[in-house]
Design a protein around this motif. Structure first.
Motif, PDB file in Angstrom:
ATOM      1  N   THR A  73       0.816  -1.124  -0.101  1.00  0.00           N
ATOM      2  CA  THR A  73       0.046  -0.021   0.016  1.00  0.00           C
ATOM      3  C   THR A  73       0.813   1.125   0.064  1.00  0.00           C
ATOM      4  OG1 THR A  73      -0.164   0.009   2.571  1.00  0.00           O
ATOM      5  CG2 THR A  73      -1.834  -1.004   1.251  1.00  0.00           C
TER       6      THR A  73
ATOM      7  N   VAL B 250      -6.806   1.044   1.897  1.00  0.00           N
ATOM      8  CA  VAL B 250      -8.236   0.844   1.764  1.00  0.00           C
ATOM      9  C   VAL B 250      -8.849   1.897   3.158  1.00  0.00           C
ATOM     10  CG1 VAL B 250     -10.267  -0.773   2.273  1.00  0.00           C
ATOM     11  CG2 VAL B 250      -8.237  -1.358   1.037  1.00  0.00           C
ATOM     12  N   ARG B 251      -9.864   2.643   2.571  1.00  0.00           N
ATOM     13  CA  ARG B 251     -10.452   3.422   3.656  1.00  0.00           C
ATOM     14  C   ARG B 251     -11.505   2.689   4.330  1.00  0.00           C
ATOM     15  NH1 ARG B 251     -11.464   9.001  -0.003  1.00  0.00           N
ATOM     16  NH2 ARG B 251      -9.008   9.214  -0.412  1.00  0.00           N
ATOM     17  N   GLU B 252     -11.488   3.149   5.534  1.00  0.00           N
ATOM     18  CA  GLU B 252     -12.444   2.570   6.571  1.00  0.00           C
ATOM     19  C   GLU B 252     -13.796   3.129   6.440  1.00  0.00           C
ATOM     20  OE1 GLU B 252     -11.037   2.644  10.438  1.00  0.00           O
ATOM     21  OE2 GLU B 252      -9.273   1.343  10.177  1.00  0.00           O
ATOM     22  N   LYS B 253     -14.762   2.357   6.262  1.00  0.00           N
ATOM     23  CA  LYS B 253     -16.155   3.004   6.238  1.00  0.00           C
ATOM     24  C   LYS B 253     -16.841   2.725   7.426  1.00  0.00           C
ATOM     25  CE  LYS B 253     -16.770   1.327   1.329  1.00  0.00           C
ATOM     26  NZ  LYS B 253     -17.709   0.610   0.322  1.00  0.00           N
ATOM     27  N   LYS B 254     -17.690   3.829   7.953  1.00  0.00           N
ATOM     28  CA  LYS B 254     -18.314   3.989   9.303  1.00  0.00           C
ATOM     29  C   LYS B 254     -19.828   3.635   9.004  1.00  0.00           C
ATOM     30  CE  LYS B 254     -19.481   7.156  12.765  1.00  0.00           C
ATOM     31  NZ  LYS B 254     -19.336   8.550  13.297  1.00  0.00           N
TER      32      LYS B 254
END
Length: 436
Positions: free
Chosen positions: A44, A296-300
């Motif tokens: 990454t 990878v972006r964390e989703k809430k």
């Protein structure tokens, strides 16, 4: 003297024959120099990547033995006692003393002390006896380079001096020695790898190359050179040298892995780990394909209950505007499709323009046609109008006689007598009749 001359002649013949027994080590053009592995490495953006390049073979990790890599030992295969066994007689390292295995042979058999300098590994046997009969083998080993050579000699004992001689049986030389004499079993190899140690630490090197996307292997950029002696050479800009490194203990533990810190998109490409020992002719290569991906972006995840109660607003969360992402295709098909629309519209406009020009030119050639008759107007007959004309007969009947000097004056006079025509205004009468 005659026996000694024969021994020297036989020694020269063995020197020539021993060359054929040598195994050629791998070099850059040898098929044994192959690619060991090909790996795909994905990391990454901003992380650290490790390109594993490990080799635990003895050839890469035995530098601590210094000059004990080369060794020669003599063995004998004998059936004198009826047991048909192979016995180790003696051995010697290039940096050590000779070692005799049986006390019976102490001082009786030996090799030259300068064997690894002169290349003469011949075995001398004093006071030969019938128990010394058998097949002797001279074994040369280079543990560091994985090279092994063997020379075999058959020894026979005779009690008659006239029967002492040497010959070739098709596989190996045979020496018939007189019992109680001193015999030398020749083993000579003066190749450079056995006679000169060189500096193995300078001959052993690992280097890393990098090929950006689209660049062939012969134009790869050199990153690092590391020698077993500890010498290090780094290439490229300073930030490249700081972010790409291998450990200084690589040759001690056999780990030549490349570590890349803070991965960037520009770090993508093909990396190669080359392990070389030019002295031994050993070559290994490992290839790595490096890819850099977005983190990878964390989703809430918000759990909505069945109650119609809105969740509490977090004052620390900054809410932005709704954004609609429009994906515009960038393929060539889309480009040619739009270009076709533009060309079709332009062609239609040209056709319409040509039609207008043709119609306008046709109407100019035919002229404008007007219809005098109009609906609601009264037809007018010009015959209904009376024309008041003056009777000119009386003027014609008059005969005016004048004398003229010449014809020219006469013509002028006649023209002066002619009465002008009466102007009749037909439009006035037409207007009167039409107004009624």
């Amino acid at each position: 003297m005659e026996l000694l001359a024969k021994l020297l002649l036989w020694q020269l013949l063995l020197q020539q024959s021993s060359v054929c027994l040598y195994t050629v080590p791998a070099d850059a053009s040898n098929p044994e120099s192959v690619v060991v592995s090909v790996l795909n490495i994905s990391g990454t953006l901003g992380s650290q990547a490790v390109l594993p390049c490990k080799s635990y073979r003895m050839v890469w990790t035995q530098d601590r033995l210094n000059d004990r890599q080369r060794v020669v030992h003599w063995d004998v295969y004998s059936n004198y006692y009826g047991d048909n066994k192979t016995e180790r007689l003696c051995d010697m390292y290039s940096a050590g003393d000779q070692r005799i295995y049986r006390s019976y042979n102490q001082g009786r058999i030996f090799m030259p002390q300068n064997a690894f300098i002169d290349g003469n590994f011949s075995l001398v046997i004093k006071d030969v006896a019938e128990s010394d009969e058998g097949t002797y083998s001279c074994n040369l080993h280079h543990h560091y380079c994985h090279l092994y050579e063997t020379v075999k000699i058959q020894l026979a004992i005779t009690k008659n001096a006239e029967d002492a001689h040497q010959y070739w049986d098709g596989e190996k030389p045979v020496i018939v020695a007189l019992e109680g004499s001193t015999t030398m079993l020749p083993c000579v190899n003066r190749k450079q790898i056995w006679t000169e140690r060189h500096s193995e630490e300078e001959q052993q090197v690992v280097h890393w190359d990098r090929q950006p996307p689209g660049v062939p292997h012969d134009r790869a950029d050199r990153l690092i050179d590391l020698y077993a002696s500890g010498e290090r050479r780094s290439y490229g800009p300073l930030f490249i040298r700081q972010k790409m490194n291998i450990t200084n203990t690589a040759f001690a533990v056999g780990d030549f892995s490349l570590r890349i810190s803070e991965l960037e998109s520009a770090d993508e490409g093909t990396y190669s780990c080359h392990l070389h020992h030019h002295y031994c002719g050993l070559h290994e290569r490992r290839i790595y394909q490096v890819f850099v991906t977005e983190p990878v972006r964390e989703k809430k995840v918000v759990n909505l209950t069945t109650h119609n109660i809105a969740p509490a607003v977090d004052p620390n969360v900054v809410r932005g505007h709704n954004v609609i992402n429009v994906i515009i295709p960038e393929s060539r098909v889309h480009f040619f499709q739009q270009l076709g629309y533009i060309l079709a519209t332009l062609l239609l406009f040209i056709v319409l323009l040509i039609i207008v020009v043709l119609v306008t030119r046709k109407r100019r050639q035919r002229g404008y046609e007007y219809n005098v008759k109009k609906y609601g107007e009264k037809d007018v007959n010009l015959k209904e109008f009376t024309v008041d004309t003056t009777d000119l007969t009386q003027y014609k009947s008059e005969d005016i006689r004048l004398d003229y000097k010449n014809n020219i004056l006469k013509e002028k006079a006649e023209q002066a007598r002619s009465f002008p025509a009466k102007n009749i205004d037909l439009d006035r009468d037409f207007r009167k009749e039409y107004c009624k």
